[in-house]
Write an enzyme that holds these catalytic residues in place. Structure first.
Site, mmCIF file in Angstrom:
data_model
loop_
_atom_site.group_PDB
_atom_site.id
_atom_site.type_symbol
_atom_site.label_atom_id
_atom_site.label_comp_id
_atom_site.label_asym_id
_atom_site.label_seq_id
_atom_site.Cartn_x
_atom_site.Cartn_y
_atom_site.Cartn_z
ATOM 1 N N LYS A 202 0.851 -1.188 0.000
ATOM 2 C CA LYS A 202 0.000 0.000 0.000
ATOM 3 C C LYS A 202 0.887 1.239 0.000
ATOM 4 O O LYS A 202 1.720 1.421 0.885
ATOM 5 C CB LYS A 202 -0.907 -0.007 1.234
ATOM 6 C CG LYS A 202 -1.775 1.235 1.347
ATOM 7 C CD LYS A 202 -2.808 1.106 2.425
ATOM 8 C CE LYS A 202 -3.607 2.392 2.549
ATOM 9 N NZ LYS A 202 -4.635 2.300 3.595
ATOM 10 N N ARG A 212 -10.810 9.867 2.016
ATOM 11 C CA ARG A 212 -10.656 10.474 3.342
ATOM 12 C C ARG A 212 -11.808 11.438 3.614
ATOM 13 O O ARG A 212 -12.228 11.597 4.761
ATOM 14 C CB ARG A 212 -9.281 11.139 3.474
ATOM 15 C CG ARG A 212 -8.176 10.075 3.508
ATOM 16 C CD ARG A 212 -6.769 10.651 3.595
ATOM 17 N NE ARG A 212 -5.764 9.604 3.382
ATOM 18 C CZ ARG A 212 -4.482 9.819 3.121
ATOM 19 N NH1 ARG A 212 -4.027 11.055 3.049
ATOM 20 N NH2 ARG A 212 -3.654 8.807 2.938
ATOM 21 N N LYS A 225 1.320 10.010 5.603
ATOM 22 C CA LYS A 225 1.429 8.621 6.075
ATOM 23 C C LYS A 225 2.716 7.947 5.593
ATOM 24 O O LYS A 225 2.806 6.737 5.518
ATOM 25 C CB LYS A 225 0.179 7.842 5.626
ATOM 26 C CG LYS A 225 -1.135 8.416 6.183
ATOM 27 C CD LYS A 225 -2.336 7.484 5.982
ATOM 28 C CE LYS A 225 -3.596 8.065 6.643
ATOM 29 N NZ LYS A 225 -4.759 7.146 6.573
ATOM 30 N N LYS A 256 -2.250 -1.441 -3.840
ATOM 31 C CA LYS A 256 -3.112 -0.263 -3.748
ATOM 32 C C LYS A 256 -2.283 1.010 -3.817
ATOM 33 O O LYS A 256 -1.283 1.075 -3.110
ATOM 34 C CB LYS A 256 -3.863 -0.337 -2.410
ATOM 35 C CG LYS A 256 -4.796 0.801 -2.140
ATOM 36 C CD LYS A 256 -5.393 0.629 -0.787
ATOM 37 C CE LYS A 256 -6.234 1.862 -0.496
ATOM 38 N NZ LYS A 256 -6.521 1.988 0.898
ATOM 39 N N SER A 282 -10.385 5.644 -4.536
ATOM 40 C CA SER A 282 -11.316 6.757 -4.691
ATOM 41 C C SER A 282 -10.876 7.787 -5.731
ATOM 42 O O SER A 282 -11.688 8.260 -6.519
ATOM 43 C CB SER A 282 -11.515 7.432 -3.335
ATOM 44 O OG SER A 282 -10.269 7.839 -2.790
ATOM 45 N N TYR A 321 -15.420 0.908 -6.693
ATOM 46 C CA TYR A 321 -16.688 1.591 -6.411
ATOM 47 C C TYR A 321 -17.668 1.421 -7.567
ATOM 48 O O TYR A 321 -18.847 1.703 -7.433
ATOM 49 C CB TYR A 321 -16.425 3.076 -6.129
ATOM 50 C CG TYR A 321 -15.497 3.258 -4.940
ATOM 51 C CD1 TYR A 321 -15.986 3.124 -3.642
ATOM 52 C CD2 TYR A 321 -14.132 3.493 -5.114
ATOM 53 C CE1 TYR A 321 -15.140 3.239 -2.550
ATOM 54 C CE2 TYR A 321 -13.280 3.608 -4.024
ATOM 55 C CZ TYR A 321 -13.794 3.477 -2.749
ATOM 56 O OH TYR A 321 -12.949 3.574 -1.677
HETATM 57 C C1 PBG Z 1 -7.548 3.408 5.676
HETATM 58 C C2 PBG Z 1 -7.819 3.244 4.227
HETATM 59 C C3 PBG Z 1 -7.619 4.183 3.199
HETATM 60 C C4 PBG Z 1 -8.170 3.618 2.046
HETATM 61 C C5 PBG Z 1 -8.641 2.358 2.385
HETATM 62 N N1 PBG Z 1 -8.407 2.133 3.740
HETATM 63 C C6 PBG Z 1 -7.082 5.552 3.235
HETATM 64 C C7 PBG Z 1 -5.727 5.830 3.699
HETATM 65 O O1 PBG Z 1 -4.881 4.950 3.874
HETATM 66 O O2 PBG Z 1 -5.474 7.007 3.938
HETATM 67 C C8 PBG Z 1 -8.248 4.298 0.703
HETATM 68 C C9 PBG Z 1 -9.325 3.844 -0.222
HETATM 69 C C10 PBG Z 1 -9.623 4.757 -1.353
HETATM 70 O O3 PBG Z 1 -8.964 5.795 -1.570
HETATM 71 O O4 PBG Z 1 -10.572 4.445 -2.086
HETATM 72 N N2 PBG Z 1 -6.380 2.966 6.173
#
Ligand code: PBG
Length: 333
Positions: A202, A212, A225, A256, A282, A321
């Site tokens: 990730k 978010r 992060k 991801k 997203s 989605y």
């Molecule tokens: C939380 C999480 C995130 C996503 C899935 N689980 C956001 C992040 O790590 O800040 C992102 C999913 C998306 O953008 O569709 N840990």
């Protein structure tokens, strides 16, 4: 062995593209409804839906309407739904206790779906960000995201979700050692068939922006992060993470974001041969929808092409989605 290719004009690669039936015969990859996992946003209340502004067409639903959406997804043949809670800001704390509350929003939704829609698998998210006063995936002390203390919290969260009936746990936190710790705890608690899909590779990505907003974490998040999510410049590191998570007991692994990281998907599949998934996040969804809304691209066609790309890259499935829309499209033939 590579087949020998005849030289032109004996070899004309356009021959096999010359008609629809010939193209169908030699098609290498196919997108089916069985490849889809649908991420949904859950909120408090009853009979409520609200639009996520930065993700047109995506809703937050109260638990009762999430159950209804799960039933519709099952009817369409979608194998799994993935729950993300929009948590009341008043419940966010420094220690994130709400994360392992057996009756938190997410666990209530799991129970309700498992009771009423047994035919769909329920996937969860394991990370502290929806419950954290500072928006991070881990416990923060003096500006540092603590690894081992966070893993302890995540194990409690995993057990609560398994108790609620979750089929697939999705640790998305990127702490070290969490897969092994969760697997040991699940076995000890008798949850032998609860699966783990590790968000193993990730990346610290700007493509998560709209998500978010959807879970109400953007306002809370201080900083970035990058001390736990991966540097987008790295690929070998992804292999090390995937190998580590598989060796600790992950059943499936995820890359991801999706489209900008297809090279990673292909490498993971070729190297490990494990069930491999990608998350079309997203920001990817929002970009397609924004261009389609402006009439700049054909939204349906780009949706299908983008999802087929994941199959070509070696993925077994994709979190998207678009899941119900693409399922309807595929059903219509
Ligand atoms: C939380 C999480 C995130 C996503 C899935 N689980 C956001 C992040 O790590 O800040 C992102 C999913 C998306 O953008 O569709 N840990």
């Amino acid at each position: 062995m590579r087949p020998t290719q005849a030289a032109f004009p004996a070899g004309r690669l356009r021959r096999l593209r010359s008609s629809a039936p010939l193209r169908a015969l030699v098609q290498e990859n196919t997108l089916t409804v069985g490849d889809l996992i649908w991420p949904v946003f859950v909120r408090d209340g009853e009979g409520i839906t609200e639009e996520v502004t930065s993700m047109p067409g995506v809703l937050r639903r109260s638990v009762d309407l999430t159950v209804q959406a799960a039933a519709e997804a099952a009817e369409l043949g979608i194998p799994a739904i993935c729950l993300f809670p929009y948590t009341d800001p008043a419940l966010k704390t420094q220690q994130c206790e709400e994360a392992w509350n057996l009756d938190n929003l997410s666990n209530r939704a799991i129970r309700a779906i498992k009771a009423e829609v047994p035919g769909i698998a329920v996937m969860t998210d394991i990370a502290l960000d929806p419950y954290n006063i500072n928006g991070h995936d881990g416990i923060v002390v003096d500006g540092e995201i603590l690894n081992d203390e966070t893993v302890e919290a995540l194990v409690k969260m995993a057990l609560a979700q398994a108790d609620a009936g979750a089929d697939i746990l999705g640790p998305s936190d990127m702490m070290d050692g969490r897969i092994g710790a969760m697997r040991t705890a699940l076995e000890a608690a008798g949850h032998r068939n609860v699966t783990i899909m590790s968000y193993a590779a990730k990346y610290a990505s700007a493509f998560y922006g709209p998500f978010r907003d959807a879970v109400g974490a953007s306002g809370a998040l201080k900083g970035d992060k990058k001390t736990y999510q991966m540097n987008p410049a790295n690929s070998d590191e992804a292999m090390r993470l995937i190998e580590r998570d598989l060796s600790e007991g992950a059943d499936m692994v995820m890359v991801k974001p999706g489209l900008p990281y297809l090279d990673i998907c292909r490498r993971v599949k070729d190297t490990f041969g494990a069930p491999t998934f990608a998350y079309q996040v997203s920001g990817e969804y929002a970009m397609i929808e924004a261009a389609a809304a402006n009439g700049w691209i054909d939204g349906d066609k780009v949706m299908l092409e983008s999802l087929l790309a994941f199959k070509r890259a070696g993925c077994d499935g994709v979190l998207t989605y678009f899941a119900p829309r693409v399922a309807r499209y595929l059903a219509a033939g």
